[in-house]
Motif scaffolding. Structure first.
Motif, PDB file in Angstrom:
ATOM      1  N   GLU A  44       0.810  -0.980   0.184  1.00 46.44           N
ATOM      2  CA  GLU A  44      -0.010   0.035  -0.069  1.00 46.44           C
ATOM      3  C   GLU A  44       0.902   1.291   0.205  1.00 46.44           C
ATOM      4  O   GLU A  44       0.634   2.148  -0.858  1.00 46.44           O
ATOM      5  N   ARG A  45       1.893   1.196   0.739  1.00 47.57           N
ATOM      6  CA  ARG A  45       2.852   2.261   0.919  1.00 47.57           C
ATOM      7  C   ARG A  45       3.465   2.667  -0.554  1.00 47.57           C
ATOM      8  O   ARG A  45       3.693   3.817  -1.070  1.00 47.57           O
ATOM      9  N   GLN A  46       4.099   1.645  -1.179  1.00 51.76           N
ATOM     10  CA  GLN A  46       4.821   1.601  -2.269  1.00 51.76           C
ATOM     11  C   GLN A  46       3.693   2.067  -3.589  1.00 51.76           C
ATOM     12  O   GLN A  46       4.089   3.016  -4.253  1.00 51.76           O
ATOM     13  N   LEU A  47       2.520   1.736  -3.288  1.00 51.92           N
ATOM     14  CA  LEU A  47       1.586   2.144  -4.307  1.00 51.92           C
ATOM     15  C   LEU A  47       1.223   3.694  -4.036  1.00 51.92           C
ATOM     16  O   LEU A  47       1.236   4.620  -5.184  1.00 51.92           O
ATOM     17  N   ASN A  48       0.977   4.157  -2.634  1.00 56.76           N
ATOM     18  CA  ASN A  48       0.516   5.291  -2.605  1.00 56.76           C
ATOM     19  C   ASN A  48       1.462   6.348  -3.160  1.00 56.76           C
ATOM     20  O   ASN A  48       1.427   7.184  -3.530  1.00 56.76           O
ATOM     21  N   GLU A  49       2.798   6.064  -2.442  1.00 56.37           N
ATOM     22  CA  GLU A  49       4.010   6.978  -2.725  1.00 56.37           C
ATOM     23  C   GLU A  49       4.486   6.849  -4.010  1.00 56.37           C
ATOM     24  O   GLU A  49       4.842   7.875  -4.885  1.00 56.37           O
ATOM     25  N   GLY A  50       4.619   5.720  -4.816  1.00 52.67           N
ATOM     26  CA  GLY A  50       4.931   5.615  -6.004  1.00 52.67           C
ATOM     27  C   GLY A  50       4.197   6.370  -7.228  1.00 52.67           C
ATOM     28  O   GLY A  50       4.613   6.878  -7.836  1.00 52.67           O
ATOM     29  N   LEU A  51       2.850   6.203  -6.809  1.00 50.17           N
ATOM     30  CA  LEU A  51       1.742   6.456  -7.942  1.00 50.17           C
ATOM     31  C   LEU A  51       1.258   7.912  -7.272  1.00 50.17           C
ATOM     32  O   LEU A  51       0.177   8.743  -8.183  1.00 50.17           O
ATOM     33  N   ASN A  52       1.892   8.713  -6.355  1.00 57.07           N
ATOM     34  CA  ASN A  52       1.457  10.100  -5.722  1.00 57.07           C
ATOM     35  C   ASN A  52       1.374  11.070  -6.965  1.00 57.07           C
ATOM     36  O   ASN A  52       1.970  11.102  -7.818  1.00 57.07           O
ATOM     37  N   ASN A  53       0.002  11.829  -7.012  1.00 59.84           N
ATOM     38  CA  ASN A  53      -0.063  12.700  -7.765  1.00 59.84           C
ATOM     39  C   ASN A  53      -0.270  12.397  -9.654  1.00 59.84           C
ATOM     40  O   ASN A  53      -0.464  13.090 -10.077  1.00 59.84           O
ATOM     41  N   LEU A  54      -0.296  11.059  -9.611  1.00 63.70           N
ATOM     42  CA  LEU A  54      -0.488  10.634 -10.881  1.00 63.70           C
ATOM     43  C   LEU A  54      -1.935  10.477 -11.099  1.00 63.70           C
ATOM     44  O   LEU A  54      -2.540   9.807 -10.293  1.00 63.70           O
ATOM     45  N   GLY A  55      -2.537  10.828 -12.147  1.00 62.43           N
ATOM     46  CA  GLY A  55      -3.924  10.751 -12.666  1.00 62.43           C
ATOM     47  C   GLY A  55      -4.027   9.290 -13.383  1.00 62.43           C
ATOM     48  O   GLY A  55      -3.487   8.797 -13.651  1.00 62.43           O
ATOM     49  N   ASN A  56      -5.518   9.280 -13.672  1.00 62.49           N
ATOM     50  CA  ASN A  56      -5.771   7.850 -13.851  1.00 62.49           C
ATOM     51  C   ASN A  56      -5.346   7.672 -15.497  1.00 62.49           C
ATOM     52  O   ASN A  56      -4.947   6.692 -15.978  1.00 62.49           O
ATOM     53  N   ASP A  57      -5.245   8.793 -15.992  1.00 63.84           N
ATOM     54  CA  ASP A  57      -4.604   8.667 -17.642  1.00 63.84           C
ATOM     55  C   ASP A  57      -3.293   8.201 -17.711  1.00 63.84           C
ATOM     56  O   ASP A  57      -3.008   7.812 -18.504  1.00 63.84           O
ATOM     57  N   ASP A  58      -2.537   8.621 -16.813  1.00 55.03           N
ATOM     58  CA  ASP A  58      -1.109   7.965 -16.630  1.00 55.03           C
ATOM     59  C   ASP A  58      -1.111   6.549 -16.050  1.00 55.03           C
ATOM     60  O   ASP A  58      -0.401   5.859 -16.538  1.00 55.03           O
ATOM     61  N   ILE A  59      -1.951   6.554 -14.799  1.00 53.93           N
ATOM     62  CA  ILE A  59      -1.766   5.145 -14.234  1.00 53.93           C
ATOM     63  C   ILE A  59      -2.120   4.058 -15.013  1.00 53.93           C
ATOM     64  O   ILE A  59      -1.753   2.882 -15.229  1.00 53.93           O
ATOM     65  N   GLU A  60      -3.196   4.352 -16.002  1.00 55.83           N
ATOM     66  CA  GLU A  60      -3.627   3.320 -17.045  1.00 55.83           C
ATOM     67  C   GLU A  60      -2.489   2.926 -17.993  1.00 55.83           C
ATOM     68  O   GLU A  60      -2.558   1.777 -18.660  1.00 55.83           O
TER      69      GLU A  60
END
Ligand code: PEP
Length: 255
Positions: free
Chosen positions: A144-160
């Motif tokens: 959870e920490r690695q996802l929260n911090e790794g993907l911090n500030n990235l929107g769905n258009d990036d995460i996809e």
């Protein structure tokens, strides 16, 4: 749902060896249908020669790492744009060896993800717990920490555009594989996190790879789990025969 088999060669293979592997892989996969998407991640020196050999084939190329800056005084580093220009479509980011041997933390990994995305690369984000963290029942908290911090500030258009690779640190290069149900449990947790943070649709579409001592013998059982969409492979990807057996896991199970 896509299935992806990716080989991480780490610091192995000269240019000549890498080109020979790429030629043989291309030949072996030519005309094959019903197989997963295939990615290879050669060392930086071989990225361009391997990309040239694989051009026009279905096999895509990944960098094993990138620097977060576009350019500048960072001796020994390679930018996302340079990797893209060398022929990469993907970049592995946050591999446990980068985290443990080179001190990369989640905040830096977050910057590298942004840099990769800005250069048009699709990141393969590696996450996973150590043995001690698993034994202390901290696996979900760490993921959870690695996802929260790794993907911090990235929107769905990036995460996809991101592929997630769950790689328990205790299983990498050790010959100790997570059991299919241990891996499935964490993959389901990752998908649940994506559903909450992004959307149900994005969560269902995200490719989540398993990595950690995957071999031709255990690939089929791992891949049969509902939330495992492929594998990131180190050791067993160095030999073209064993890599192809993993790529063809659904045809070679039990062989
Ligand atoms: C890796 O380095 O990403 C990895 C999974 O290595 P191995 O398959 O050798 O455990």
């Amino acid at each position: 749902m896509r299935t992806i088999i990716a080989g991480n060669w780490k610091m192995n293979k000269t240019i000549a060896e890498a080109v020979d592997f790429a030629n043989r892989l291309r030949e072996k996969l030519a005309g094959k249908t019903g197989i997963p998407e295939v990615i290879v991640a050669p060392p930086f020196t071989a990225l361009n020669p391997v990309s040239v050999v694989l051009r026009g084939s279905a096999v895509l190329v990944a960098a094993q790492n990138i620097h977060e800056a576009d350019h500048g005084a960072f001796t020994g580093e390679v930018s996302a744009l340079m990797a893209r220009e060398a022929g990469c479509t993907y970049a592995i980011i946050g591999h446990s060896e980068r985290r443990t041997l080179f001190g990369e933390r989640d905040e830096r990994i977050n910057k590298k993800l942004s840099a990769a995305l800005a250069a048009g690369l699709h990141p393969i984000l590696c996450i996973g717990e150590t043995l001690q963290e698993r034994e202390e029942n901290q696996t979900e908290r760490v993921i959870e920490r690695q996802l929260n911090e790794g993907l911090n500030n990235l929107g769905n258009d990036d995460i996809e555009k991101i592929i997630v690779a769950y790689e328990p640190v205790w299983a990498i290069g050790t010959g100790k594989t997570a059991t299919p149900s241990q891996a499935q449990e964490v993959h389901r947790f990752i998908r649940g996190w994506l559903a909450k943070r992004c959307s149900g649709e994005l969560s269902q579409q995200t490719v989540i790879l398993y990595g950690g001592s995957v071999t031709p013998q255990n690939a089929g059982a791992l891949m049969s789990q509902p939330d495992i969409n492929g594998a990131l492979i180190g050791g067993a990807s160095l030999d073209v025969e064993s890599f192809v057996r993993i790529i063809e896991y659904q045809f070679t199970q039990g062989v």
